[in-house]
Design a protein around this motif. Structure first.
Motif, short mmCIF file in Angstrom:
data_model
loop_
_atom_site.label_atom_id
_atom_site.label_comp_id
_atom_site.label_asym_id
_atom_site.label_seq_id
_atom_site.Cartn_x
_atom_site.Cartn_y
_atom_site.Cartn_z
N THR A 60 4.39 -8.26 -25.63
CA THR A 60 3.72 -8.57 -24.37
C THR A 60 2.61 -7.55 -24.16
O THR A 60 2.82 -6.36 -24.36
CB THR A 60 4.71 -8.50 -23.20
N TYR A 61 1.43 -8.02 -23.77
CA TYR A 61 0.30 -7.13 -23.50
C TYR A 61 0.04 -7.06 -22.00
O TYR A 61 0.17 -8.05 -21.29
CB TYR A 61 -0.95 -7.62 -24.23
N ILE A 62 -0.33 -5.88 -21.56
CA ILE A 62 -0.58 -5.64 -20.14
C ILE A 62 -1.63 -4.54 -20.02
O ILE A 62 -1.70 -3.64 -20.86
CB ILE A 62 0.74 -5.26 -19.42
N GLU A 63 -2.49 -4.64 -19.02
CA GLU A 63 -3.51 -3.62 -18.77
C GLU A 63 -3.28 -3.00 -17.40
O GLU A 63 -3.07 -3.71 -16.41
CB GLU A 63 -4.92 -4.20 -18.85
N PHE A 64 -3.34 -1.66 -17.36
CA PHE A 64 -3.21 -0.91 -16.12
C PHE A 64 -4.54 -0.20 -15.88
O PHE A 64 -4.96 0.61 -16.71
CB PHE A 64 -2.11 0.15 -16.24
N ALA A 72 -8.29 12.44 -18.38
CA ALA A 72 -9.04 12.42 -19.64
C ALA A 72 -8.16 12.62 -20.86
O ALA A 72 -8.53 12.25 -21.96
CB ALA A 72 -10.14 13.48 -19.61
N ASP A 73 -6.97 13.20 -20.69
CA ASP A 73 -6.12 13.47 -21.85
C ASP A 73 -5.30 12.26 -22.30
O ASP A 73 -4.67 12.30 -23.35
CB ASP A 73 -5.18 14.64 -21.55
N ILE A 74 -5.29 11.18 -21.55
CA ILE A 74 -4.50 10.00 -21.91
C ILE A 74 -5.13 9.35 -23.14
O ILE A 74 -6.30 9.00 -23.13
CB ILE A 74 -4.42 9.00 -20.75
N SER A 75 -4.33 9.20 -24.19
CA SER A 75 -4.84 8.60 -25.42
C SER A 75 -3.81 7.63 -25.99
O SER A 75 -2.64 7.63 -25.60
CB SER A 75 -5.17 9.69 -26.44
N ALA A 76 -4.25 6.84 -26.95
CA ALA A 76 -3.39 5.84 -27.56
C ALA A 76 -2.25 6.48 -28.34
O ALA A 76 -2.42 7.52 -28.97
CB ALA A 76 -4.21 4.94 -28.47
N ASN A 77 -1.09 5.84 -28.29
CA ASN A 77 0.11 6.19 -29.04
C ASN A 77 0.74 7.53 -28.68
O ASN A 77 1.72 7.92 -29.29
CB ASN A 77 -0.16 6.12 -30.55
N LYS A 78 0.18 8.25 -27.73
CA LYS A 78 0.77 9.52 -27.29
C LYS A 78 1.29 9.43 -25.86
O LYS A 78 1.87 10.37 -25.36
CB LYS A 78 -0.24 10.65 -27.41
N PHE A 79 1.04 8.30 -25.22
CA PHE A 79 1.45 8.10 -23.84
C PHE A 79 2.06 6.72 -23.70
O PHE A 79 1.80 5.82 -24.48
CB PHE A 79 0.25 8.22 -22.88
N ARG A 80 2.87 6.57 -22.65
CA ARG A 80 3.40 5.25 -22.29
C ARG A 80 3.39 5.14 -20.78
O ARG A 80 3.30 6.14 -20.06
CB ARG A 80 4.78 5.02 -22.86
N VAL A 81 3.51 3.92 -20.30
CA VAL A 81 3.50 3.63 -18.87
C VAL A 81 4.84 3.02 -18.50
O VAL A 81 5.32 2.09 -19.15
CB VAL A 81 2.35 2.66 -18.51
N ALA A 82 5.45 3.56 -17.44
CA ALA A 82 6.68 2.99 -16.87
C ALA A 82 6.27 2.15 -15.67
O ALA A 82 5.57 2.62 -14.78
CB ALA A 82 7.64 4.10 -16.45
N GLY A 102 -4.61 1.62 -26.34
CA GLY A 102 -6.04 1.86 -26.24
C GLY A 102 -6.42 2.23 -24.83
O GLY A 102 -5.68 1.98 -23.88
N VAL A 103 -7.58 2.87 -24.70
CA VAL A 103 -8.09 3.31 -23.40
C VAL A 103 -9.54 2.90 -23.30
O VAL A 103 -10.31 3.11 -24.24
CB VAL A 103 -7.95 4.84 -23.23
N ARG A 104 -9.92 2.31 -22.16
CA ARG A 104 -11.31 1.89 -21.95
C ARG A 104 -11.82 2.52 -20.66
O ARG A 104 -11.20 2.36 -19.61
CB ARG A 104 -11.38 0.36 -21.88
N THR A 114 -8.93 2.02 -17.99
CA THR A 114 -7.98 0.95 -18.24
C THR A 114 -7.12 1.31 -19.44
O THR A 114 -7.64 1.61 -20.51
CB THR A 114 -8.71 -0.39 -18.49
N LEU A 115 -5.81 1.31 -19.23
CA LEU A 115 -4.85 1.59 -20.29
C LEU A 115 -4.39 0.26 -20.86
O LEU A 115 -3.79 -0.55 -20.14
CB LEU A 115 -3.66 2.37 -19.74
N ILE A 116 -4.71 0.02 -22.10
CA ILE A 116 -4.35 -1.22 -22.77
C ILE A 116 -3.01 -0.99 -23.44
O ILE A 116 -2.88 -0.12 -24.31
CB ILE A 116 -5.44 -1.62 -23.79
#
Length: 129
Positions: A60-64, A72-82, A102-104, A114-116
């Motif tokens: 399932t894909y979701i964008e926050f 600025a430190d949020i990057s792919a594969n090192k963070f998750r969203v609850a 991914g981050v846009r 936007t956190l993909i």
């Protein structure tokens, strides 16, 4: 056009730390000291499923979308969203964890981030609060 009023859902952004499991293998431990709560606009995107060896798995894909204040430190594969959380607190029976893939940055002066994210139906994550 996105406004502050569109950020109507609480999320918790967690960083992962690499650790060793009981067998000496590598695992990611989520949470710890680097947890932040944000308000976000949540948009569900298309997902997919497949059957392999009599097992069905789905993604399932979701964008926050959040304000880009100090994130600025949020990057792919090192963070998750609850998500969802209520008043900054995880609700274990209903909270789902989404891996940031991914981050846009967008908007005037990169105002929004936007956190993909995705979640795999077979994903097993560890939470240490």
């Amino acid at each position: 056009m996105l406004t502050i009023g569109d950020l109507d859902s609480q999320i918790q952004i967690q960083s992962g730390v690499s650790s060793q499991d009981e067998m000496g293998g590598s695992k990611i431990v989520w949470g710890g000291a680097n947890i932040r709560n944000e308000y976000a606009k949540v948009e569900w995107k298309d997902g997919s499923s497949e059957e392999n060896e009599n097992r069905v798995s789905g993604i399932t894909y979701i964008e926050f979308t959040i304000r880009d204040n100090g994130n600025a430190d949020i990057s792919a594969n090192k963070f998750r969203v609850a998500f969802p959380i209520l008043n900054g607190v995880l609700n274990v029976p209903t909270t789902q964890y989404y891996t940031v893939e991914g981050v846009r940055l967008w908007g005037g002066r990169n105002k929004w981030r936007t956190l993909i994210c995705s979640v795999n139906s077979n994903d097993m994550n560890t939470y240490i609060g």
